[in-house]
Design an enzyme around this catalytic site. Structure first.
Site, PDB file in Angstrom:
ATOM      1  N   ASN A 170       0.732  -1.295   0.211  1.00  8.51           N
ATOM      2  CA  ASN A 170      -0.048   0.007  -0.051  1.00  8.51           C
ATOM      3  C   ASN A 170       0.783   0.902   0.198  1.00  8.51           C
ATOM      4  O   ASN A 170       2.214   1.037   0.493  1.00  8.51           O
ATOM      5  CB  ASN A 170      -0.961  -0.030   1.226  1.00  8.51           C
ATOM      6  CG  ASN A 170      -2.081   1.167   1.466  1.00  8.51           C
ATOM      7  OD1 ASN A 170      -2.934   1.365   0.171  1.00  8.51           O
ATOM      8  ND2 ASN A 170      -2.103   1.891   1.891  1.00  8.51           N
ATOM      9  N   ARG A 175       0.732  12.282   6.603  1.00 10.82           N
ATOM     10  CA  ARG A 175       1.205  13.499   7.448  1.00 10.82           C
ATOM     11  C   ARG A 175       2.365  12.976   8.009  1.00 10.82           C
ATOM     12  O   ARG A 175       1.350  12.040   8.538  1.00 10.82           O
ATOM     13  CB  ARG A 175       1.110  15.111   7.238  1.00 10.82           C
ATOM     14  CG  ARG A 175       0.102  14.888   8.575  1.00 10.82           C
ATOM     15  CD  ARG A 175       0.004  15.924   9.373  1.00 10.82           C
ATOM     16  NE  ARG A 175      -0.966  16.081  10.563  1.00 10.82           N
ATOM     17  CZ  ARG A 175      -2.638  16.280  10.040  1.00 10.82           C
ATOM     18  NH1 ARG A 175      -3.201  16.980   9.394  1.00 10.82           N
ATOM     19  NH2 ARG A 175      -3.051  15.793  11.065  1.00 10.82           N
ATOM     20  N   GLU A 231      -1.241   0.841  -5.159  1.00 13.41           N
ATOM     21  CA  GLU A 231      -1.326   2.567  -5.598  1.00 13.41           C
ATOM     22  C   GLU A 231      -0.008   2.499  -6.634  1.00 13.41           C
ATOM     23  O   GLU A 231      -0.329   2.929  -8.050  1.00 13.41           O
ATOM     24  CB  GLU A 231      -0.809   2.924  -5.123  1.00 13.41           C
ATOM     25  CG  GLU A 231      -2.049   3.954  -4.187  1.00 13.41           C
ATOM     26  CD  GLU A 231      -2.328   2.902  -2.793  1.00 13.41           C
ATOM     27  OE1 GLU A 231      -1.726   1.657  -2.860  1.00 13.41           O
ATOM     28  OE2 GLU A 231      -3.536   3.268  -1.945  1.00 13.41           O
ATOM     29  N   ASP A 280      -4.681  22.774   8.754  1.00 13.79           N
ATOM     30  CA  ASP A 280      -5.325  21.162   7.928  1.00 13.79           C
ATOM     31  C   ASP A 280      -5.511  21.916   6.471  1.00 13.79           C
ATOM     32  O   ASP A 280      -6.104  22.774   6.527  1.00 13.79           O
ATOM     33  CB  ASP A 280      -6.226  20.279   8.653  1.00 13.79           C
ATOM     34  CG  ASP A 280      -6.140  18.429   8.429  1.00 13.79           C
ATOM     35  OD1 ASP A 280      -5.549  18.227   7.495  1.00 13.79           O
ATOM     36  OD2 ASP A 280      -5.355  18.230   9.748  1.00 13.79           O
TER      37      ASP A 280
END
Ligand SMILES: Cc1cc2nc3c(=O)[nH]c(=O)nc-3n(C[C@H](O)[C@H](O)[C@H](O)COP(=O)(O)O)c2cc1C
Ligand SMILES: [Mn+2]
Length: 502
Positions: A170, A175, A231, A280
């Site tokens: 994965n 962050r 991915e 954020d």
């Protein structure tokens, strides 16, 4: 051409196209670079390569994805829709008919075959190998983005783990708050695959973090793929070339050979730290919350490695375009399961999970509600808080038109569906974290079969008269301001908007 093969080729391309500025003045990664970047992003300005960051020998790259054009350039595509088309071509592949179609079919199959990463023996990302005390995050120009942030944060990492049960890789963008020279927090939110790998592990999980990848692979780390899909395969497909991997030095993980910097390490199952506050992408500070701790065992890099970063905050920010890329690229896949969806839009101001506008080919009573429930059941879209459904002829990207349909076609008592379900980890509005209310607004046309009165026809001028006026326009001698579309306040009249808002 094809997408850039690594970060340096990407930087060279951006520079050639006038899309990158090298900043040679000394700058501070503590807040100053955020403010510089914020002004640049909001003005639709260039990517910034800070070559002289206080206290670090490494250049800092920000805003590589900061406009729609650069985001498309990253894929070497004319538009993000063109990237989506490449995917839908493969998803909707039919058995080919003639010879020409067979040839094209083979080309498509090759693009799939080339998607799997391949292993190489030596790699630029390991030109320099730092282990033990030599490995230190203090070497990197890690940004502290906003005044109340708890510390500096690595904001554009591709974090690689393996599912301990299936071995499936994965890659996710999570962050990492700097806790010291060899430790960070790992912000694995509860809905994410990386966290699932961690939860399924006994003792500790090995982790590798790639920084400074080619832009397509960086994008792919942020893509919300189903858990069992790697991915890096998506990256290979979108690049048209496999991602090359090399074995890491201190962990059993293969890492992208073209990276600028690799962080190797592990995360113990039972060690948690306070992560945050962090300014954020919701536009607010996320308060401190417990997250796992990453321990650095080695740091490998290119000579003169470039450190990449991104700043999130009140939208619009650079991440808006990573989000828009996902919105476009995933449309064909969404249509595979919900084919009545024509198009959708996740407004940047809605921070992506707050609002989804979707147009559908409506075929039966309750169809809008069916699509709402489908979206609330689809991958990360399931976290969507508000959904607006419009008919197929409405342009979902034209917010004025959408608002017009909501106003004109909605009886709030009849057409607003209030329900509840899972919400984004970072959403501060619901009373409880993770779970709360959702709203669906059915702004489609209805009719007697849905229990309403006869729906009136929309006003449209005849094509004949339109053509006539087109032909004769110059005869009338009426000067028009092309930006004042239909009497609407255009984007260019910002001061007027501000005045009206008072
Ligand atoms: C700039 C940026 C920063 C992000 N930061 C985080 C984060 O800190 N934690 C997180 O869980 N997701 C974060 N995301 C979203 C994830 O990268 C995204 O959900 C991705 O699909 C996760 O990969 P996964 O589906 O394999 O878990 C961020 C996305 C972007 C574009
Ligand atoms: Mn994943």
């Amino acid at each position: 051409m094809s997408p850039p093969r690594d970060l340096r080729e990407w930087i060279a391309r951006l520079e050639r196209e006038g899309e990158l500025v090298r900043v040679t003045a000394e700058v501070d990664a503590d807040l100053e670079t955020t403010e510089i970047n914020d002004r640049t992003v909001k003005a639709g300005g260039p990517a910034l390569l800070f070559e002289n960051v206080k206290g670090s020998d490494h250049p800092l790259l920000i805003n590589q994805f900061g406009t729609e054009q650069r985001m498309s350039m990253a894929f070497d595509a004319p538009s993000l829709d063109a990237v989506a088309e490449k995917l839908s071509d493969v998803l909707e592949m039919q058995p080919p008919q003639g010879l020409m179609e067979k040839m094209r079919g083979l080309q498509k199959l090759k693009s799939i075959a080339d998607s799997r990463p391949k292993t190489v023996r030596s790699a630029p990302c390991q030109e320099v190998v730092l282990e033990g005390e030599d490995a230190s995050l203090d070497l990197l120009p890690i940004q502290k983005c906003w005044p109340d942030d708890a510390s500096a944060f690595i904001t554009l990492p591709a974090v690689i783990t393996h599912d301990p049960r299936s071995g499936v890789r994965n890659v996710g963008m999570y962050r990492m708050q700097k806790l010291g020279p060899r430790a960070t927090a790992m912000h694995w939110q509860i809905h994410k695959d990386g966290r699932a790998d961690y939860l399924a592990t006994d003792g500790k999980i090995e982790v590798a973090v790639a920084l400074g990848l080619d832009p397509v692979t960086t994008y792919s780390a942020s893509a919300p793929l189903p858990k069992h899909i790697d991915e890096l395969m998506l990256a290979g497909f979108l690049r048209g070339e496999p991602v090359e991997l090399v074995r890491a030095k201190t962990v059993g993980i293969e890492v992208p050979a073209n990276a600028e910097i690799i962080l190797e390490g592990y995360i113990p199952k039972d060690e948690l730290t306070d992560e945050g506050p962090f300014g954020d992408h919701t536009g607010y500070y996320t308060p401190p919350e417990k997250f796992p701790v990453f321990h650095l065992t080695a740091m490998t890099m290119r000579r003169d490695a470039i450190y990449p970063s991104i700043v999130v905050g009140k939208p619009p920010q650079e991440d808006a375009w990573l989000g828009k890329a996902t919105e476009r690229i995933f449309l064909p896949a969404i249509r595979m399961t919900v084919p009545e969806i024509v198009d959708y839009d996740l407004p940047i101001a809605g921070a992506f999970h707050n609002c989804c506008i979707v147009s559908i080919r409506k075929a039966f009573p309750g169809h809008a509600q069916k699509v709402m429930h489908a979206i609330w059941g689809l991958g990360m879209l399931s976290l969507t808080k508000a959904i607006v459904v419009v008919d197929e002829w409405v342009d979902v990207h034209d917010y004025e038109e959408v608002l017009f349909r909501v106003g004109a076609n909605v009886d709030p008592q009849r057409d607003v569906l209030i329900t509840e379900g899972p919400l984004d980890h970072l959403d501060h509005a619901p009373t409880r974290q993770f779970y709360g209310g959702k709203m669906g607004i059915d702004a489609t046309h209805k009719g007697p079969e849905e229990g309403t009165r006869e729906w009136p026809p929309e006003i449209e001028m005849t094509p004949e008269v339109k053509a006539l006026v087109d032909r004769r326009w110059s005869e009338y001698g009426i000067p028009l301001d092309a930006s004042a579309r239909n009497g609407r306040i255009s984007q260019s009249s910002r001061p007027l908007r501000r005045l009206l808002r008072r």
